[in-house]
Design an enzyme around this catalytic site. Structure first.
Site, short mmCIF file in Angstrom:
data_model
loop_
_atom_site.label_atom_id
_atom_site.label_comp_id
_atom_site.label_asym_id
_atom_site.label_seq_id
_atom_site.Cartn_x
_atom_site.Cartn_y
_atom_site.Cartn_z
CB ALA A 109 73.40 28.65 -56.50
N GLY A 111 69.11 27.22 -57.34
CA GLY A 111 67.74 27.90 -57.57
C GLY A 111 66.47 27.44 -57.47
CG ASP A 158 79.63 33.12 -46.16
OD1 ASP A 158 78.91 32.55 -45.45
OD2 ASP A 158 81.00 32.78 -45.91
CB CYS A 226 69.97 16.27 -49.16
SG CYS A 226 71.56 17.13 -49.82
#
Lengths: 297, 159
Positions: A109, A111, A158, A226
């Site tokens: 997510a 996505g 998970d 990131c």
């Protein structure tokens, strides 16, 4: 151990001088929905969305200036393009031969990368996309429907439990939850501490370890964050090489070589094959491509 | 039984959709179509799978945009509307008769009709309020908006 001075000093020790960064918005064309040979660049220009090709990405464009919100055009709502930060478009582009492959997208997510995978795969093969948060899965599902993705199964799971799927994958994207970076979060320096980063690094190792258990013998893993912090990047990669029987593949993309010396600690020399993106052209980013170590297998 | 719900829904657009060898699965009232590449991957606890067709609540179909695209490919009843009307339609507005550029199929009053933009892309669908093929007042609302792609933004606001 937190605050802007603390982190800026760390970056200097790693060889990069801090400077404020203003990010440019970027989008990615969805090939599967642009089959009619339309000139989407001209079409968006007509709406007042002026684009510039991102040289290092096959489907990426900078939004140079815009009279409309890129997230509220008919073209966006029709799935002709997605809004995706330029560096975030790189990990998926590093896989080889995605068509007809089975792919695991761990921590999928909202996505953006799942849709990018489906595009490069031309909706062939299969993608299993997992995420722990049900609310984020709703956003992922909307994204898949909007962009007409047809080859994906989504589970609330998970990523540390990915072996429970009982499947082996040809390609695994491990775009782990991370601490982020100051370029994409204006309050980053106020909100982050070294403790957060170390906690995230442990979680990332667990995810990478479990994901690697699902890798087919001749498969590929792309690991990305990131984050600019070496604990979440080079130090995790050094750990993975030693503990998970993985080896790093040289990748051909922008960015600089991964660090092989971090705060005086010498790491495996192959980590230079990873790519690190200091903020500037894009947000901060790190990417590494693994295969199974041929000697160990 | 559930396949029939979608087949019957398609009849309201003047065509009959058939779902060949593909597998239809359901989760919490949401229906998905699976091809052979993905059907073996589906466990009972999936969240989303393959091609989302839409929701069925008390026998009523709330179609997805995938399903509407399938209807376009089947050449279901459809109208093409102009640029400005397209923008208004995805903002949730109805379609005036004067905004309809082209009509395909046997579009009858009270039936459903797909609404396409000038590029042939499906923006959603609506209910026909007046006879379109015959002469009619150009300033009347001809198609009442039922669903449009602006729904993706509205859903995000709800989340």
């Amino acid at each position: 151990m937190s605050g802007k001075d603390f982190f800026v000093s760390r970056y200097e020790q790693l060889g990069w001088k801090y400077r404020p960064v203003e990010l440019r918005q970027s989008i990615r064309f969805n090939r599967i929905n642009n089959v009619k040979g339309q000139d989407l660049v001209s079409r968006l220009l007509h709406l007042g969305l002026n684009l510039d090709k991102i040289e290092f990405l096959s489907d990426g464009y900078w939004v140079c200036d815009s009279r409309v919100s890129a997230g509220a055009t008919a073209e966006y709502l029709l799935g002709l393009y997605s809004i995706q930060e330029a560096a975030a478009q790189i990990p998926v582009s590093l896989f080889s031969d995605l068509e007809d492959k089975s792919v695991l997208d761990a921590s999928a997510a909202p996505g953006g990368k799942t849709v990018q995978l489906a595009n490069i795969m031309n909706n062939s093969g299969s993608i299993v996309a997992i995420d722990i948060s049900k609310q984020r899965l709703a956003a992922l599902s909307n994204h898949l429907e909007r962009c007409r993705v047809k080859n994906t199964i989504v589970y609330q799971l998970d990523a540390r439990n990915s072996p429970k799927l009982g499947l082996r994958f040809d390609r695994i994207l491990v775009d782990v939850p991370c601490s982020g970076n100051f370029a994409s979060d204006s309050k980053w320096f106020q909100n982050r501490t070294l403790k957060d980063i170390e906690r995230n690094a442990r979680l990332q190792r667990e995810i990478l370890m479990k994901a690697s258990e699902c890798l087919a013998d001749d498969g590929e893993i792309v690991y990305s964050t990131c984050s600019l912090e070496p604990e979440e990047n080079e130090l995790n990669i050094d750990w993975a090489i030693r503990r998970l029987g993985l080896e790093i593949v040289k990748i051909d993309c922008v960015g600089v070589s991964g660090l092989t010396v971090v705060f005086g600690k010498e790491l495996d020399s192959s980590i230079a094959r990873c790519r690190r993106f200091w903020p500037g052209l894009t947000q901060g980013f790190f990417v590494c491509k693994f295969v199974r170590n041929s000697h160990e297998s | 039984m559930k396949v029939e719900v979608f087949e019957n829904f398609s009849l309201k657009f003047g065509v009959k959709l058939t779902f060949g060898g593909e597998m239809l699965v359901q989760r919490d009232g949401r229906f998905f179509l699976l091809n052979s590449n993905v059907n073996f991957l589906v466990r009972d606890d999936f969240f989303y799978a393959g091609i989302y067709l839409g929701k069925v609540i008390d026998g009523k179909v709330f179609p997805s945009f995938n399903l509407l695209d399938m209807l376009v490919k089947c050449e279901a009843n459809r109208v093409v509307i102009g640029r400005k009307a397209s923008w208004l339609f995805i903002c949730g507005r109805d379609v005036f008769r004067k905004s309809i550029l082209r009509i395909y199929g046997d579009v009858c009053r009270s039936e459903y009709v797909l609404v396409l933009n000038e590029f042939g892309e499906c923006l959603g669908f609506g209910k026909v309020l007046v006879g379109l093929s015959e002469y009619s007042d150009k300033n009347v609302v001809a198609v009442a908006n039922v669903l449009d792609v602006g729904d993706f933004l509205r859903r995000e606001r709800v989340v």
